[in-house]
Design an enzyme around this catalytic site. Structure first.
Site, PDB file in Angstrom:
ATOM      1  N   GLY A 186       0.819  -1.442  -0.006  1.00  0.00           N
ATOM      2  CA  GLY A 186      -0.286   0.187   0.094  1.00  0.00           C
ATOM      3  C   GLY A 186       0.973   1.599  -0.307  1.00  0.00           C
ATOM      4  N   TYR A 201     -15.659   1.400   8.205  1.00  0.00           N
ATOM      5  CA  TYR A 201     -14.400   1.605   7.569  1.00  0.00           C
ATOM      6  C   TYR A 201     -14.161   2.142   9.721  1.00  0.00           C
ATOM      7  CZ  TYR A 201      -9.448   4.199   7.469  1.00  0.00           C
ATOM      8  OH  TYR A 201      -8.535   4.735   7.576  1.00  0.00           O
ATOM      9  N   THR A 226      -2.321  11.529   5.349  1.00  0.00           N
ATOM     10  CA  THR A 226      -1.498  11.669   5.066  1.00  0.00           C
ATOM     11  C   THR A 226      -1.662  11.677   3.493  1.00  0.00           C
ATOM     12  OG1 THR A 226      -1.117  10.982   7.312  1.00  0.00           O
ATOM     13  CG2 THR A 226       0.501   9.704   5.002  1.00  0.00           C
TER      14      THR A 226
HETATM   15  P1  NAD Z   1      -3.762   1.983   0.917  1.00  0.00           P
HETATM   16  O1  NAD Z   1      -4.307   1.039   0.818  1.00  0.00           O
HETATM   17  O2  NAD Z   1      -2.383   1.966   0.221  1.00  0.00           O
HETATM   18  O3  NAD Z   1      -2.986   0.430   1.860  1.00  0.00           O
HETATM   19  C1  NAD Z   1      -3.469  -0.441   2.267  1.00  0.00           C
HETATM   20  C2  NAD Z   1      -2.836  -1.537   1.710  1.00  0.00           C
HETATM   21  O4  NAD Z   1      -3.538  -2.873   2.819  1.00  0.00           O
HETATM   22  C3  NAD Z   1      -3.183  -2.729   0.508  1.00  0.00           C
HETATM   23  O5  NAD Z   1      -1.996  -2.745  -0.104  1.00  0.00           O
HETATM   24  C4  NAD Z   1      -4.407  -3.881   0.551  1.00  0.00           C
HETATM   25  O6  NAD Z   1      -4.265  -4.116  -0.366  1.00  0.00           O
HETATM   26  C5  NAD Z   1      -3.308  -4.140   2.476  1.00  0.00           C
HETATM   27  N1  NAD Z   1      -4.511  -5.030   2.460  1.00  0.00           N
HETATM   28  C6  NAD Z   1      -6.400  -4.811   2.473  1.00  0.00           C
HETATM   29  N2  NAD Z   1      -6.765  -5.895   3.117  1.00  0.00           N
HETATM   30  C7  NAD Z   1      -5.747  -6.672   2.886  1.00  0.00           C
HETATM   31  C8  NAD Z   1      -5.580  -8.262   3.040  1.00  0.00           C
HETATM   32  N3  NAD Z   1      -6.996  -8.407   4.142  1.00  0.00           N
HETATM   33  N4  NAD Z   1      -4.877  -8.960   3.740  1.00  0.00           N
HETATM   34  C9  NAD Z   1      -3.735  -7.965   2.960  1.00  0.00           C
HETATM   35  N5  NAD Z   1      -3.551  -6.947   2.555  1.00  0.00           N
HETATM   36  C10 NAD Z   1      -4.521  -6.045   2.430  1.00  0.00           C
HETATM   37  O7  NAD Z   1      -3.667   2.327   2.196  1.00  0.00           O
HETATM   38  P2  NAD Z   1      -3.175   3.224   2.648  1.00  0.00           P
HETATM   39  O8  NAD Z   1      -3.243   4.605   2.373  1.00  0.00           O
HETATM   40  O9  NAD Z   1      -1.253   3.351   2.755  1.00  0.00           O
HETATM   41  O10 NAD Z   1      -3.426   3.277   4.692  1.00  0.00           O
HETATM   42  C11 NAD Z   1      -2.812   2.148   5.382  1.00  0.00           C
HETATM   43  C12 NAD Z   1      -3.012   2.130   7.082  1.00  0.00           C
HETATM   44  O11 NAD Z   1      -3.276   3.042   7.360  1.00  0.00           O
HETATM   45  C13 NAD Z   1      -4.645   1.932   6.232  1.00  0.00           C
HETATM   46  O12 NAD Z   1      -4.375   0.794   7.368  1.00  0.00           O
HETATM   47  C14 NAD Z   1      -4.999   3.013   6.556  1.00  0.00           C
HETATM   48  O13 NAD Z   1      -6.640   2.775   7.099  1.00  0.00           O
HETATM   49  C15 NAD Z   1      -4.509   4.081   7.812  1.00  0.00           C
HETATM   50  N6  NAD Z   1      -4.493   5.195   7.439  1.00  0.00           N
HETATM   51  C16 NAD Z   1      -4.533   5.698   6.271  1.00  0.00           C
HETATM   52  C17 NAD Z   1      -4.048   7.415   6.387  1.00  0.00           C
HETATM   53  C18 NAD Z   1      -4.232   7.830   4.873  1.00  0.00           C
HETATM   54  O14 NAD Z   1      -4.547   9.287   5.271  1.00  0.00           O
HETATM   55  N7  NAD Z   1      -3.868   7.306   3.856  1.00  0.00           N
HETATM   56  C19 NAD Z   1      -5.032   8.136   7.473  1.00  0.00           C
HETATM   57  C20 NAD Z   1      -5.563   7.363   8.793  1.00  0.00           C
HETATM   58  C21 NAD Z   1      -5.208   6.142   8.428  1.00  0.00           C
END
Ligand code: NAD
Ligand code: UDP
Length: 312
Positions: free
Chosen positions: A10, A145, A175
């Site tokens: 991700g 979520y 982010t």
């Molecule tokens: P993203 O979607 O780019 O990354 C999440 C990753 O998790 C993906 O690669 C996806 O394929 C993987 N994934 C999902 N379900 C899965 C499963 N069952 N088994 C294995 N892998 C799985 O999102 P991101 O922006 O990189 O977010 C990463 C984390 O940070 C998340 O948990 C998200 O909730 C948290 N977060 C992100 C933000 C932001 O602004 N980006 C804000 C708050 C929280």
């Protein structure tokens, strides 16, 4: 140390793996590519100390090298993604988080949960402090979520209380940075790709709702610091510089030199009206605060998106 990072393909997970390798650690990255992409792993593939395992963490984990630290970033994160995968989102937050906690307990590893500011819902307290219990619609479209993450926080605290697991919970605020998906619907890739293509910039609602944007390297540094701390209760990680989405659209247009017009589309249901982290706790407990100014982070992100958005 050896790290197990779930969600490694991700946006944030891939930057985190890179940072851990740069710090001299070894990393097993796990992902099922639900919302991530193989391209994000290109910078990691072939690096000494990195191994990737394609796996859905809602299923029991395969046999993996015993980690010293488990970091759970696996979950759809963009509203467009979690609205498309509501059941998968609830399952990864609940069953997926439990599997990783069990794995950490078995190997005596530390555990960090990537939680979210969405735990505060459409907040009635502003800015948001960790002591605020939130204002979440438990049956609205975003609930898959928000409630998955609230459950993930609860089961993390339960493993700490019941089994003495050394856990940390990061409440991550918006982010941004390279490796976000151009089409994931989040406001940074949406506005940037629209501005770069000369298409209308789509502001939802009046555009007076606010967000605060943190650059990904700052966020990753906060996660690393938190994973070494003894703080068990949630810690906000985000950039407290707040702006309206209309102001943000104007800044993106100015930065890209775009002549795009701004159009207004309906506000999605339960879209939080105001969001800004109070980061007093992160400053005091982790000695952490964001360092990369918004314009600098956006310039890096524009470079990443330019060819992908325009093909030039
Ligand atoms: P993203 O979607 O780019 O990354 C999440 C990753 O998790 C993906 O690669 C996806 O394929 C993987 N994934 C999902 N379900 C899965 C499963 N069952 N088994 C294995 N892998 C799985 O999102 P991101 O922006 O990189 O977010 C990463 C984390 O940070 C998340 O948990 C998200 O909730 C948290 N977060 C992100 C933000 C932001 O602004 N980006 C804000 C708050 C929280
Ligand atoms: N937004 C917008 N236009 C878009 C995408 C998002 O105005 O094309 C708004 C959205 O309504 C929200 C803010 O930008 O108020 C941040 O949305 P995002 O999906 O990035 O993340 P959220 O903070 O809502 O999880």
């Amino acid at each position: 140390m050896h790290y197990l990072v779930a969600g490694a393909a991700g946006f944030i997970g891939s930057h985190l793996c890179e940072r851990l390798l740069n710090d001299g650690h070894t990393v097993t990255g796990v992902d099922n590519y639900l919302t991530g992409k193989a391209e994000n792993l290109e910078a990691l593939a072939g690096r000494t100390g990195f191994e990737f395992v394609e796996h859905d963490i809602t299923r029991p984990l395969p046999s993996l090298p015993a980690p010293d630290v488990v970091m759970n970033l696996a979950s759809p994160a963009s509203p467009r993604d979690y609205l498309a995968f509501p059941v998968e989102t609830l399952r990864v937050g609940s069953e997926g988080t439990r599997h990783l906690l069990e794995s950490a307990a078995e190997s005596g590893a530390r555990f960090l949960l990537a939680s979210t500011s969405e735990c505060y819902g459409d907040p009635l307290e502003h800015p948001q402090r960790e002591s605020y219990w939130g204002h979440v619609n438990p049956v609205g479209p975003r609930s898959c979520y928000d409630e998955a993450k609230r459950y993930a926080e609860a089961i993390t605290m339960a493993f700490h209380r019941a089994h003495g697991l050394r856990t940390n919970i990061a409440r991550i605020f918006n982010t941004f940075g390279p490796r976000m998906k151009l089409d994931d619907g989040r406001v940074v890739p949406a506005f940037l790709s629209q501005a770069l293509r000369g298409e209308p910039v789509t502001v939802f609602g009046t555009g007076l709702q606010t967000r605060s944007f943190c650059y990904v390297t700052d966020l990753v540094d906060g996660l690393v610091r938190l994973s070494r701390s003894e703080e068990r209760l949630p810690v906000n990680l985000g950039n407290p510089v707040e702006m309206t989405m209309l102001e943000f659209a104007e800044r993106i247009k100015a930065l890209t030199g775009s002549a795009s017009e701004i159009t207004f589309l309906p506000l999605p249901e339960d879209d939080p009206q105001r969001r800004r982290p109070d980061i007093t706790k992160a400053r005091e407990v982790l000695g952490w605060a964001p360092r990369v100014p918004l314009e600098e982070g956006l310039r890096e992100t524009v470079e990443y998106f330019r060819t992908r958005a325009t093909g030039q």
